[in-house]
Design an enzyme around this catalytic site. Structure first.
Site, PDB file in Angstrom:
ATOM      1  N   HIS A 153      -1.011   2.169   5.012  1.00 26.84           N
ATOM      2  CA  HIS A 153       0.184   1.664   4.923  1.00 26.84           C
ATOM      3  C   HIS A 153       1.142   2.453   3.998  1.00 26.84           C
ATOM      4  O   HIS A 153       0.795   3.043   3.045  1.00 26.84           O
ATOM      5  CB  HIS A 153       0.397   0.231   4.503  1.00 26.84           C
ATOM      6  CG  HIS A 153       1.614  -0.586   4.502  1.00 26.84           C
ATOM      7  ND1 HIS A 153       2.538  -0.346   3.383  1.00 26.84           N
ATOM      8  CD2 HIS A 153       2.262  -1.282   5.043  1.00 26.84           C
ATOM      9  CE1 HIS A 153       3.736  -1.149   3.502  1.00 26.84           C
ATOM     10  NE2 HIS A 153       3.395  -1.657   4.828  1.00 26.84           N
ATOM     11  N   THR A 199       3.666   2.398   1.882  1.00 27.38           N
ATOM     12  CA  THR A 199       3.804   2.043   0.356  1.00 27.38           C
ATOM     13  C   THR A 199       2.465   1.177   0.003  1.00 27.38           C
ATOM     14  O   THR A 199       1.994   1.229  -1.287  1.00 27.38           O
ATOM     15  CB  THR A 199       4.948   1.252   0.150  1.00 27.38           C
ATOM     16  OG1 THR A 199       4.844  -0.017   1.086  1.00 27.38           O
ATOM     17  CG2 THR A 199       6.193   2.055   0.326  1.00 27.38           C
ATOM     18  N   ALA A 200       1.959   0.253   0.762  1.00 25.40           N
ATOM     19  CA  ALA A 200       0.930  -0.573   0.165  1.00 25.40           C
ATOM     20  C   ALA A 200      -0.497   0.008   0.191  1.00 25.40           C
ATOM     21  O   ALA A 200      -1.787  -0.685  -0.054  1.00 25.40           O
ATOM     22  CB  ALA A 200       0.799  -1.914   0.954  1.00 25.40           C
ATOM     23  N   GLY A 201      -0.716   1.140   0.990  1.00 28.77           N
ATOM     24  CA  GLY A 201      -2.291   1.693   1.123  1.00 28.77           C
ATOM     25  C   GLY A 201      -3.062   0.673   2.113  1.00 28.77           C
ATOM     26  O   GLY A 201      -2.858   0.315   3.089  1.00 28.77           O
ATOM     27  N   HIS A 256      -8.114   2.089 -13.484  1.00 26.50           N
ATOM     28  CA  HIS A 256      -8.907   1.485 -12.636  1.00 26.50           C
ATOM     29  C   HIS A 256      -8.869   2.076 -11.285  1.00 26.50           C
ATOM     30  O   HIS A 256      -7.755   2.247 -10.765  1.00 26.50           O
ATOM     31  CB  HIS A 256      -8.521   0.085 -12.738  1.00 26.50           C
ATOM     32  CG  HIS A 256      -9.676  -0.928 -12.065  1.00 26.50           C
ATOM     33  ND1 HIS A 256     -10.171  -0.936 -10.681  1.00 26.50           N
ATOM     34  CD2 HIS A 256     -10.296  -1.609 -12.758  1.00 26.50           C
ATOM     35  CE1 HIS A 256     -11.035  -1.926 -10.795  1.00 26.50           C
ATOM     36  NE2 HIS A 256     -11.261  -2.254 -11.861  1.00 26.50           N
ATOM     37  N   GLY A 313      -6.958  -3.521  11.622  1.00 27.45           N
ATOM     38  CA  GLY A 313      -5.697  -2.688  11.443  1.00 27.45           C
ATOM     39  C   GLY A 313      -5.771  -1.211  11.749  1.00 27.45           C
ATOM     40  O   GLY A 313      -6.941  -0.818  12.089  1.00 27.45           O
TER      41      GLY A 313
END
Lengths: 296, 296
Positions: free
Chosen positions: A168, A170-172, A82, A163
């Protein structure tokens, strides 16, 4: 009467059960929020989480979930079918009861800002909460996915709404927004000729000149020898259930075919069904406050 | 999902506002109970109080109300047009959500016993909670009213179901029971001929061979020049709204008359309207748990 908002975050983890559970626990912990569904998909490596509650509680739960996902999911290692750009990939708010779309848009903006400021994750606003017309559509925002956006995020046209213009670690990135409740609705026909179902689907879907908020296809129901018009109702206020049902009935008659029945798949807001009763009983001056259960 | 019971006590005071308010305050004080309506009638000298909540909370509120009414209302001095035998004249419990009639009958028996034991008031059980067939009907129990029952209460056939065979000194006697939710429903016709409305009313009312749970009359709506079939739906599960509506439509067509619209007066349980949507959309496998708001 209580305000009720639904929230359906999609996280980029559909395989590691303990990770999914730890993230979902953040929702369970918030008072006033009810978890309705957790639906992991292994091949997508993605989980769809559904919960409802009053606006502030739902926002709090969404933030806690997003923070925990940023901690436990590493987009550098994520693989799945996905399209996705972040650990918490997308967070839509959906008005359910006594809440306007505008309130959901505001809620989405508050959450987007909070995620950006406290977690340092870039946030894009989509659908009804989009700040730029091109960002109404989720695929536009996700173009190139995590890997592509990482390269392009500094470009002016891809800068986040909240932002920093960098992913980020790790979190993208995360997409936050507001949209209408989607009702999955099927109408079954007294025929085994799927071509008739396809023709009827074309008569009601927006893409072919039908109703604005309707997506539809004609399919066969396995094992029942029955052709079905399978429908996504994108906005039951704009295009109500009864109108689609009556149109399908009338188009089916054109082929000498009857409607056997219809089915609602999954959840439905009570208003969508009250509107049906209101239409067929030709109610005068009906107010949902008259419904006992909605009064409590 | 919460169990919800409705309770509609009738007290024998419709004039002294401060007395009514003090009695109703007993209901307001109980946590988990929502007061929906207080409807005093001066000529009847009687007030109908409506509240809902979970079974135990509703029972608690009903008892508190009954105790306070016994303190503040003196049946020896009471005068009013409406038949009555006690300070709290009658207390029906009505199943609303996720509660069976049997549970309401049990609740009624618990309350009846409590009123008899703690307050010393004789209690008669009626309707679905009747212990003797003759007491299903409220008028049978109230025969002779307060003054008559006071003389006859020691006779075997008039002995109460709970409590002593003598009237409470001030509060008289009380009737407790369980019944179905009553929906007040009107259907408006495209004619100014009230005779047609009366004929249609006769086609649906039980008394004339119509539906078992329907009472109906034909009337004129003042100022609108419209004939109306005005209906009491005594049990919307046994005789549903859509069936009555469709029958009125079909009977009206017999006279070349159309149904303009219909109206629900006051409150209605959500299930009665879900049944309407279910019927007209020919829903397959629909479960009220699919309704978002009922899930919370």
């Amino acid at each position: 009467m209580k305000k009720i908002v639904e929230c359906v975050p999609n996280i980029s983890e559909g395989r590691r059960t303990e990770v999914i559970e730890t993230i979902v626990d953040e929702v369970r912990k918030v008072e006033g929020v009810k978890l309705l569904d957790v639906n992991p998909d292994e091949s997508h490596n993605r989980t769809v989480i559904t919960f409802v509650g009053e606006p502030e509680a739902v926002k709090k739960a969404a933030f806690a979930l997003c923070a925990k996902a940023a901690e436990l999911i590493d987009m550098e290692k994520h693989k799945g079918e996905h399209p996705r750009i972040g650990a918490t990939d997308v967070i839509p708010f959906i008005p359910v009861s006594n809440v306007t779309m505008e309130e959901c848009v505001e809620l989405a903006n508050e959450l987007g800002q909070e995620i950006a400021e406290k977690l340092g994750i870039p946030v894009y606003m989509y659908e009804e909460a989009a700040k730029i017309p091109e960002r109404k559509s989720l695929p536009n925002i996700r173009k190139g996915e995590y890997e592509g956006l990482k390269q392009e995020i500094t470009k002016p046209e891809r800068r986040p709404d909240y932002g920093p213009p960098r992913m980020h670690l790790t979190a993208g990135a995360t997409v936050v927004g507001a949209r209408q409740f989607l009702i999955a609705y099927n109408i079954n026909l007294d025929t085994d000729d799927v071509k008739i179902a396809k023709k009827i689907a074309n008569s009601i879907r927006e893409a072919k000149g039908g109703y604005k908020y309707v997506r539809a296809m004609g399919v066969m129901i396995e094992g029942r020898n029955v052709a079905q018009v399978t429908i996504n109702m994108l906005n039951y206020t704009g295009t109500p259930l009864f109108r689609v049902f009556e149109t399908v009935k009338s188009e089916a008659a054109r082929y000498g075919v009857n409607v056997i029945g219809s089915e609602i798949v999954g959840l439905v807001p009570v208003q969508a069904l009250l509107d049906v009763a209101d239409f067929y009983l030709r109610l005068e001056n009906f107010d949902r406050k008259q419904v006992l259960e909605l009064n409590i």
